[in-house]
Motif scaffolding. Structure first.
Motif: not given
Length: 206
Positions: A42-48, A61-68, A24-37
């Motif tokens: 892109y440049d303002g959306a940090t991994v943190r 982020v690195n575990h599931w996607f290899g980076g930003k 479920d972490t992967r889905t949560s990251l994708l949902d959060a990333a879409r909003v933050v991006f």
């Protein structure tokens, strides 16, 4: 591990809102990333920031996607990495770049039925997040990965114009499915669209 992780996730206190690295972490990251991006670009959306919004450790982020970069591509929900596709097209004569780009895109779109890209295009009109992601794609991937390397001037304008050709073509062919374009062969489409796309890339603009 599944039962223990599920129990821990449901009962253990969440320190700083983070969850274990389950599926479920992967889905949560994708949902959060879409909003933050969409909000920050892109440049303002940090991994943190993305990880904090998802409530997980930034290492996920690195575990599931290899980076930003990988997370951004996955958030777009495209059938293939657009930067890789466009990067392959860059090799060769710049004056035939449009032909190579269209051949690459049509191959990927048609091999996947165009469904994923059509879903993204359909959501743009009614979802600010989808529109923001597409704007970021044009601004980051097209400008930095393609146009800036070949354009004689005004790379941002040229990237926007290229976007009208590529996304307009995709919308008419895969969403509206207007004939005869919807069933036209690749050679016909490339020969008709490439000259204008090439002018946007390297030609003289008014």
């Amino acid at each position: 591990m599944g039962d223990v992780a599920a129990a821990d996730e449901n009962t253990a206190p969440r320190r700083r809102g983070r969850r274990p690295g389950g599926a479920d972490t992967r889905t949560s990251l994708l949902d959060a990333a879409r909003v933050v991006f969409a909000e920050r670009g892109y440049d303002g959306a940090t991994v943190r920031v993305i990880a904090e919004r998802a409530g997980v450790d930034p290492a996920m982020v690195n575990h599931w996607f290899g980076g930003k970069e990988g997370l951004f591509v996955s958030a777009l929900n495209l059938p293939a990495d657009p930067a890789a596709i466009l990067g392959e097209a860059l090799a060769g004569d710049p004056e035939h770049l449009a032909e190579r780009i269209l051949c690459q895109l049509l191959y990927v779109w048609d091999s996947t039925g165009g469904a994923q890209f059509a879903a993204l295009l359909q959501s743009i009109a009614s979802h600010d997040v989808a529109a923001g992601l597409l704007r970021e794609f044009i601004g980051r991937v097209l400008v930095n990965s393609v146009v800036r390397g070949v354009a004689p001037d005004r790379p941002e304008l040229r990237a926007s114009l290229c976007g009208t050709q590529m996304f307009g073509l995709a919308f008419v062919r895969y969403v509206l499915k207007v004939e005869p374009l919807a069933s036209a062969d690749h050679a016909t489409i490339v020969s008709a669209v490439a000259p204008n796309l090439q002018r946007y890339l390297t030609g003289t603009l008014p």
